[in-house]
Write an enzyme that holds these catalytic residues in place. Structure first.
Site, PDB file in Angstrom:
ATOM      1  N   TYR A 139      19.791   0.137 -27.032  1.00 17.87           N
ATOM      2  CA  TYR A 139      21.218  -0.174 -27.198  1.00 17.87           C
ATOM      3  C   TYR A 139      22.103   0.633 -26.260  1.00 17.87           C
ATOM      4  O   TYR A 139      21.769   1.768 -25.931  1.00 17.87           O
ATOM      5  CB  TYR A 139      21.641   0.107 -28.649  1.00 17.87           C
ATOM      6  N   GLY A 141      28.072 -13.585 -35.477  1.00 24.23           N
ATOM      7  CA  GLY A 141      29.484 -13.892 -35.661  1.00 24.23           C
ATOM      8  C   GLY A 141      29.788 -15.344 -35.965  1.00 24.23           C
ATOM      9  O   GLY A 141      30.909 -15.676 -36.362  1.00 24.23           O
ATOM     10  N   LEU A 164      28.943 -17.203 -38.462  1.00 24.76           N
ATOM     11  CA  LEU A 164      29.256 -17.455 -39.866  1.00 24.76           C
ATOM     12  C   LEU A 164      30.586 -16.833 -40.314  1.00 24.76           C
ATOM     13  O   LEU A 164      31.007 -17.034 -41.448  1.00 24.76           O
ATOM     14  CB  LEU A 164      28.114 -16.965 -40.754  1.00 24.76           C
ATOM     15  N   LYS A 194      34.860 -17.638 -36.667  1.00 21.21           N
ATOM     16  CA  LYS A 194      35.780 -17.383 -35.550  1.00 21.21           C
ATOM     17  C   LYS A 194      35.529 -18.270 -34.341  1.00 21.21           C
ATOM     18  O   LYS A 194      36.390 -18.365 -33.455  1.00 21.21           O
ATOM     19  CB  LYS A 194      35.716 -15.908 -35.140  1.00 21.21           C
TER      20      LYS A 194
END
Length: 347
Positions: free
Chosen positions: A53, A241, A243, A246
């Protein structure tokens, strides 16, 4: 915030886990610090990261950046004792972390763990996970193409060497417990049997994708994890994102993940769009925030140890954290079941 054991381990973890893969790319260090402070102040005690990450996007020059941010927060706050800290070693083929794409094995494990501990500024991690298996997996949208008959021989021997190395980490106090990620029932069963037979560390958790749109875990893995007391750490519970609603009507908010990766790693497609719309409409029909409904559903599953949330804004984080208090009605659950029967595997 309710807490429960992480699988068969004595670790007590919050039902929501704070994900971190945007820290260092979409989020600055100061923004990440604010997210951690907010999460801990609202009862979350579990943070998940990885040597890979941030991944939005993933790049050699930024890999390890998220762990450095967490390490800086730990050093500045002095709150290491309040956090159950999990990280992961990248699997075979990833050249972002290792230029040669070397697989997980004794040598790469030693180098990876020492690097993570240095970046995290801690002498141990509470949970150390294998990010994905060397042989590949059904995950990352490969459930449509992965061919298990083409796996190389010697899987048990490879897992044995990995578990022996992890045993050394546990004995040295560098790792408390071990887990898998993006794994199958075969991989989990193999590790559990080797641990029993040879007195090696037992797998306590499995971090696989799980959401209203992606429920392949409900089948054999759910049964195995129930009987073997292995907890699921669900990642992408909002389907990157989708669900949250947006992206409805084709909207792509500036700075969102879809503005960086338009398909959201294969999740955003013509096949998933009507299913997303159905779940968002169900939530709104019952006066619920779509993201909170999706998270509450994940947290309601009997095999769920912790559901990993990720946010790029404090508003998103506050919405997600508030879902911990939501209990879905029987009517909402019936609506979810009806949509799932019509669209069982949209991703």
């Amino acid at each position: 915030m309710q807490k429960s054991p992480l699988g068969s381990s004595p670790l007590m973890v919050s039902r929501l886990c704070l994900g971190s893969m945007t820290w260092g790319s979409q989020n600055t260090a100061e923004e990440a610090f604010s997210q951690i402070d907010y999460a801990l102040d609202h009862g979350i005690n579990f943070i998940d990261t990885a040597e890979l990450y941030p991944t939005t996007p993933s790049a050699a020059e930024t890999s390890g950046g998220t762990e450095r941010i967490i390490g800086a927060w730990l050093e500045r706050s002095g709150r290491r004792g309040e956090v159950v800290l999990a990280t992961k070693i990248a699997g075979a083929g990833n050249r972002t972390v290792r230029p040669d794409g070397a697989p997980i094995g004794p040598a790469t494990l030693r180098t990876a763990l020492d690097g993570s501990l240095k970046r995290l500024k801690t002498d141990h991690v509470d949970l150390y996970q294998l990010h994905w298996p060397n042989r590949g997996s059904y995950h990352f949208r490969r459930n449509w193409t992965f061919d298990p008959t083409r796996q190389p021989d010697g899987q048990a021997e490879e897992f044995h060497a990995i578990l022996e190395t992890l045993a050394g980490f546990v004995a040295a106090g560098k790792v408390r417990h071990v887990g898998l990620s993006n794994e199958s029932a075969f991989g989990l069963a193999t590790c559990l049997e080797l641990a029993r037979r040879h007195g090696l560390p037992r797998i306590v958790s499995i971090q696989n994708e799980y959401s209203l749109l992606h429920r392949i875990f409900d089948l054999d893995l759910a049964e195995m994890c129930h009987h073997e007391h292995v907890g699921l750490m669900a990642y992408s519970p909002l389907a990157a994102g989708l669900l949250s609603g947006k992206y409805e009507d084709g909207i792509v908010p500036p700075g969102s993940r879809a503005s960086i990766n338009p398909t959201l790693f294969g999740r955003r497609s013509a096949a998933s769009a009507p299913v997303v719309t159905a779940y968002v409409a169900l939530a709104r029909q019952h006066g619920l925030d779509p993201a909170q409904m999706a998270l509450a559903f994940c947290m309601s599953r009997p095999f769920m140890a912790s559901t990993i949330i990720g946010a790029t804004s404090m508003r998103q984080l506050a919405t997600d954290v508030a879902a911990a208090e939501l209990k879905l009605s029987a009517e909402v659950m019936e609506g979810i079941a009806a949509i799932h029967r019509r669209h069982p595997i949209p991703l």
